[in-house]
Structure formats: C-alpha cells, structure tokens
Design an enzyme around this catalytic site. Structure first.
Site, PDB file in Angstrom:
ATOM      1  N   CYS A 167       0.834  -1.202   0.000  1.00  0.00           N
ATOM      2  CA  CYS A 167       0.000   0.000   0.000  1.00  0.00           C
ATOM      3  C   CYS A 167       0.877   1.263   0.000  1.00  0.00           C
ATOM      4  O   CYS A 167       1.470   1.587  -1.015  1.00  0.00           O
ATOM      5  CB  CYS A 167      -0.979  -0.027   1.169  1.00  0.00           C
ATOM      6  SG  CYS A 167      -2.351   1.153   0.976  1.00  0.00           S
ATOM      7  N   HIS A 178      -3.625  -5.039   0.381  1.00  0.00           N
ATOM      8  CA  HIS A 178      -3.126  -5.503   1.680  1.00  0.00           C
ATOM      9  C   HIS A 178      -3.227  -7.027   1.778  1.00  0.00           C
ATOM     10  O   HIS A 178      -4.223  -7.559   2.281  1.00  0.00           O
ATOM     11  CB  HIS A 178      -3.944  -4.869   2.807  1.00  0.00           C
ATOM     12  CG  HIS A 178      -3.612  -3.447   3.084  1.00  0.00           C
ATOM     13  ND1 HIS A 178      -2.567  -3.063   3.906  1.00  0.00           N
ATOM     14  CD2 HIS A 178      -4.174  -2.305   2.636  1.00  0.00           C
ATOM     15  CE1 HIS A 178      -2.506  -1.738   3.972  1.00  0.00           C
ATOM     16  NE2 HIS A 178      -3.475  -1.255   3.200  1.00  0.00           N
ATOM     17  N   GLU A 186      -1.757  -8.820   3.835  1.00  0.00           N
ATOM     18  CA  GLU A 186      -1.635  -9.198   5.257  1.00  0.00           C
ATOM     19  C   GLU A 186      -2.916  -8.968   6.048  1.00  0.00           C
ATOM     20  O   GLU A 186      -3.078  -9.504   7.159  1.00  0.00           O
ATOM     21  CB  GLU A 186      -0.475  -8.428   5.912  1.00  0.00           C
ATOM     22  CG  GLU A 186      -0.795  -7.028   6.403  1.00  0.00           C
ATOM     23  CD  GLU A 186      -0.961  -5.963   5.318  1.00  0.00           C
ATOM     24  OE1 GLU A 186      -1.106  -4.784   5.672  1.00  0.00           O
ATOM     25  OE2 GLU A 186      -0.940  -6.315   4.121  1.00  0.00           O
TER      26      GLU A 186
END
Length: 282
Positions: free
Chosen positions: A102, A228, A230
């Site tokens: 990001c 993202h 994660e």
C-alpha cells in the site's frame, strides 16, 4: 522487537498500531510476521513513522525488508518519509529484497524515480479483483510458483496511487484503429492509452478496473503491491469504522464496502505464497 532465527528480515512500520490491532493481535508486527514469516527466521521491527531506522552498516545482514501501509501520503515531505526514501534507494543499490505494501508500494515507486499522487477516481476500500498481466515479466519468484491465478481478490484501502498520464500518441493510435474497424471513434480512453509513471526498469505485474498499477516489480529484488495481502477482514472492518468516524468517508460508502467484504473472501493464501516466494528467494 524480534523473532529469533537464521534468515533476518525487517518490518519498516509506517503506521502506529491501532487500538484494535494492539488488543487483538498485539500490534501490526505480529500481523505481518504471521502472514509472511516462517519458522527459523528472525524478524526485527523498526517504527520508521516514529523515526526509528536500521543502522546503515547493519543493512547487509538482512535478507529482506517489508514496508507497511500508512495513513500518511507517500509523496509527503515529512522528515521520516524523506529518510525512508533514502533508505529505499540504498537498499535498491544493494539489490536487497524490498516488499512494499500500500503506502510501501507507493513510497517505493517515489523513491526509485516514479510518481505517486491522489487517485483520480477517489478512495478504493473493500475487496478488489486484481488481474495479472497476460505476459508476466521474467521474475524468479513468479517462476517458483506452480500456478498463478489470472485474477485474485485482495483487500484495498487507499486514496493515492501510482500516477499516470494519457499518451496522446497512443490515444490517436487507438482512435485510428477504432475507425478502421468500423467504429465511430474513441469514445474516450482506457488503460491502453495511459502511461504509468513507474520507476525506470520497473514492470507492471497486475492491474484492476480501479487502479492501473496494482503490482510492479524491478528485477527480482523490488516488489510493490497496492492492496493488503496481510489484512484480515476484521482488521478491515475496524479500519472502515475509524475512517467513517473521522469523516474520511461517507456512511453509504462504508456500508457498501462492508457489504462486499461480508459476501466474498480475499485470496489471502495465494497472496501470502506470492509474497513469501519473493522474500525467501535468492
């Protein structure tokens, strides 16, 4: 903060831990290590947003680096962002593995000569289908994967992007081809008429209907991902609530984003495989 082991990695944390993430996960560091870490590794945490950076003489001891997301603008001139840009230029010169997520994706682009700015189409929040380019560049971390789906869903939360401009030459070419094919003209422009201002030597790996550069790579040592990989859905729900509370987004927009998250799942395992393959490669 560290996890002991053989291979050494560093998380360059560009955001402060939210109350929710601290309570549920113990901080973003644990979220990243859970997503990308493996047994027998050492992970160190540097809170770059607070001015905490690795020593230059210690960089050679790391196998790879991960830059997190951030509420700050990657094109900002805060001192820590400028220091981060210098660090990323140094790591690029050393050909160290660097994965940007990001904000990390955007600041990598900026540091290495590309351009970033506000997204022309506004916020992208929720779940987004990302398409791999048809002719993937020759990257060893991609070759090591048995199969890469042509389309993957990922959680997104950004209002900035890698910049682009409309190529008048390409626009003219597309218009001419449309007329030759019996069409009435261009009717505007699309992805084929835009030139993405990525760093010299970089290649676009993936795009979406919302964002033209969802992923880019430089050789086998630089990888930027706009989404993202994660994030879990509960982290994203909490983030949407916080953005709504501080009036960054409107209630209808927030409700729509939550609705999409409720009925679909991100391809987290596939994204984790891509990121791990990149970070662990030689």
């Amino acid at each position: 903060m560290r996890v002991e082991g053989e291979k050494r990695y560093a998380l360059l944390l560009a955001a402060k831990d939210s109350d929710y993430v601290k309570k549920v996960y113990g901080g973003y560091f644990n979220v990243f290590v859970e997503a990308f870490g493996e047994e027998g590794e050492r992970w160190d945490l540097f809170r770059v947003v607070e001015g905490e950076f690795p020593e230059i003489n210690d960089l050679q001891n790391y196998h790879g680096f991960v830059i997190s997301g951030s509420p700050f603008d990657a094109y900002g001139n805060d001192l820590w962002i400028l220091r981060l840009c210098f660090l990323l230029q140094t790591l690029d010169a050393m050909e160290k593995k660097v994965l940007g997520i990001c904000f990390g994706h955007q600041v990598l682009c900026r540091a290495l000569g590309g351009k970033v700015g506000r997204a022309y189409s506004g916020w992208d929040i929720g779940l987004r289908k990302v398409k791999m380019v048809e002719d993937l560049p020759a990257c060893s971390f991609l070759d090591g994967l048995k199969e890469i789906p042509p389309c993957l869903s990922i959680i997104e939360c950004h209002q900035d992007e890698v910049r682009s401009f409309v190529s008048q030459f390409l626009l003219l070419y597309v218009c001419m081809q449309a007329r030759r094919g019996g069409g009435g003209g261009c009717g505007g422009y699309d992805q084929s008429t835009r030139v993405w201002e990525i760093p010299l030597g970089a290649e676009v790996i993936a795009f979406s209907e919302k964002t033209g550069v969802e992923m880019f790579a430089i050789g086998d040592h630089i990888l930027g991902i706009q989404g993202h990989p994660e994030y879990t859905k509960d982290i994203m729900y909490n983030l949407i609530d916080r953005l709504l509370k501080n009036n960054s987004i409107e209630r209808r927009f927030a409700e729509d984003a939550k609705l999409i998250l409720a009925v679909a799942e991100p391809d987290r395992k596939s994204w984790e495989r891509i990121c791990r393959s990149f970070l662990k490669g030689t």
